[in-house]
Structures are given as C-alpha cells and as structure tokens.
Motif scaffolding. Structure first.
Motif, PDB file in Angstrom:
ATOM      1  N   GLN A 197       0.826  -1.199   0.000  1.00 42.27           N
ATOM      2  CA  GLN A 197       0.000   0.000   0.000  1.00 42.27           C
ATOM      3  C   GLN A 197       0.864   1.254   0.000  1.00 42.27           C
ATOM      4  O   GLN A 197       0.562   2.231  -0.683  1.00 42.27           O
ATOM      5  N   ALA A 206      -4.025   5.193  -6.959  1.00 40.05           N
ATOM      6  CA  ALA A 206      -4.905   5.087  -5.790  1.00 40.05           C
ATOM      7  C   ALA A 206      -5.838   3.883  -5.913  1.00 40.05           C
ATOM      8  O   ALA A 206      -6.131   3.211  -4.920  1.00 40.05           O
ATOM      9  N   ALA A 244      -6.086   0.897  -3.397  1.00 34.65           N
ATOM     10  CA  ALA A 244      -7.370   0.571  -2.772  1.00 34.65           C
ATOM     11  C   ALA A 244      -7.667  -0.925  -2.880  1.00 34.65           C
ATOM     12  O   ALA A 244      -8.203  -1.519  -1.934  1.00 34.65           O
ATOM     13  N   PHE A 247      -7.443   6.077   0.005  1.00 35.52           N
ATOM     14  CA  PHE A 247      -7.333   5.793  -1.426  1.00 35.52           C
ATOM     15  C   PHE A 247      -8.622   6.164  -2.166  1.00 35.52           C
ATOM     16  O   PHE A 247      -8.575   6.731  -3.257  1.00 35.52           O
TER      17      PHE A 247
END
Length: 169
Positions: free
Chosen positions: A44, A79, A83, A150
């Motif tokens: 992430q 993003a 996510a 995100f």
C-alpha cells in the motif's frame, strides 16, 4: 469555491496528502507505536508514494487540459490499485481465525532469497501477519483507514480529470 482551485494547487494538495500519509506511517506508526509493516502494508505504501510522485510531477509541470487529465488518471490509477490492496488487507483482517493464511517470512527475507516476481507476488497476497489488527482509530484498522484515503484520492482525481477550469487556470 472548489471550482476555482487551480489544477496545480489540487495536485500539490494530493502530493502533500501522500507525504503526510507516509510521514504518519513512518514516524508515528513505526517509530512511536513500534508497529512493523506487513507485506500488504508495504504494498500500500508503494502506491501512496506513486500517487504522491505523480501528483508532485503534475504540480510542477502545471499541464494544460489534456495533461491534467492524464496526470489525474495516473494518480487515480495508483490510488485504485492501492485501494484494491487495502481492500484485500481489510478482507484478511475480517476472516474467521481458522481461515487466515499462515504467517510467512519477512519482506527482507523474501527479497533476499526469492526471485523478485515471486517476492512481489507474495507481498501482494499477504499472509497471517496481515490479518492482525494492532491499532485502530475511530474503530477503523490501519488498512480500513488507508482504503478510505485511497477512495478519497480517487474521487479527487476523477473530479480533477473531468472538471472544467475557468479561463486563466
């Protein structure tokens, strides 16, 4: 009011948001709370940094309409992938204990002893370490907070890509 924001300022804000998120992870979560990042956390972080770099480049470049849309798309794509990883991480945390995958070796061990492709694949899949909830804020685990972040960035990027700017922006 929001419609009057320049694209440069919006991209600079996105870059700053990524820097704050990384600062929170590195300075507070790791150094103050002494939490060790699991493979999915590290994955992430890669996409937080990626969206931040794209946004910073866009802020410096200050492109026209087509460039703004391309940068917004790349930032939003970063993003989106982040996510997906945060969603998987959240899913692992909510599995019944008997369905949680076994804990694996550390990221450092994976990178030193396995081919890069296999290490990355293992990183993206997560393991039992990723199912642990070590800290919450407002009853949200770290991956749940990151998933919301995100999603917020994706919405800003979508807005940035489709909005019409007033003349002179």
């Amino acid at each position: 009011m929001l419609a009057n924001l320049s694209s440069r300022l919006v991209f600079a804000g996105l870059a700053l948001l990524a820097a704050v998120a990384m600062g929170f992870a590195l300075l507070f979560l790791e150094n103050v709370l002494n939490l060790e990042a699991c493979p999915l956390c590290m994955s992430q972080r890669v996409f937080v940094v990626l969206w931040g770099v794209v946004a910073l480049l866009a802020a410096v470049h200050n492109p026209g309409t087509m460039g703004r849309r391309i940068y917004a798309g790349l930032c939003g794509l970063s993003a989106f992938v982040g996510a997906l990883i945060a969603a998987r991480h959240t899913w692992l945390q909510h599995l019944p204990e008997d369905q949680v995958p076994a804990c694996g070796p550390s990221l450092e061990f994976l990178l030193e002893n396995f081919p890069l492709q296999e290490a990355i694949s293992t990183m993206l899949m997560g393991d039992g370490n990723c199912a642990e909830i070590d800290w919450t804020l407002l009853s949200l685990s770290i991956p749940e907070q990151t998933l919301l972040l995100f999603c917020f960035v994706m919405l800003i990027c979508l807005w940035q890509g489709i909005r019409r700017l007033p003349e002179g922006h």
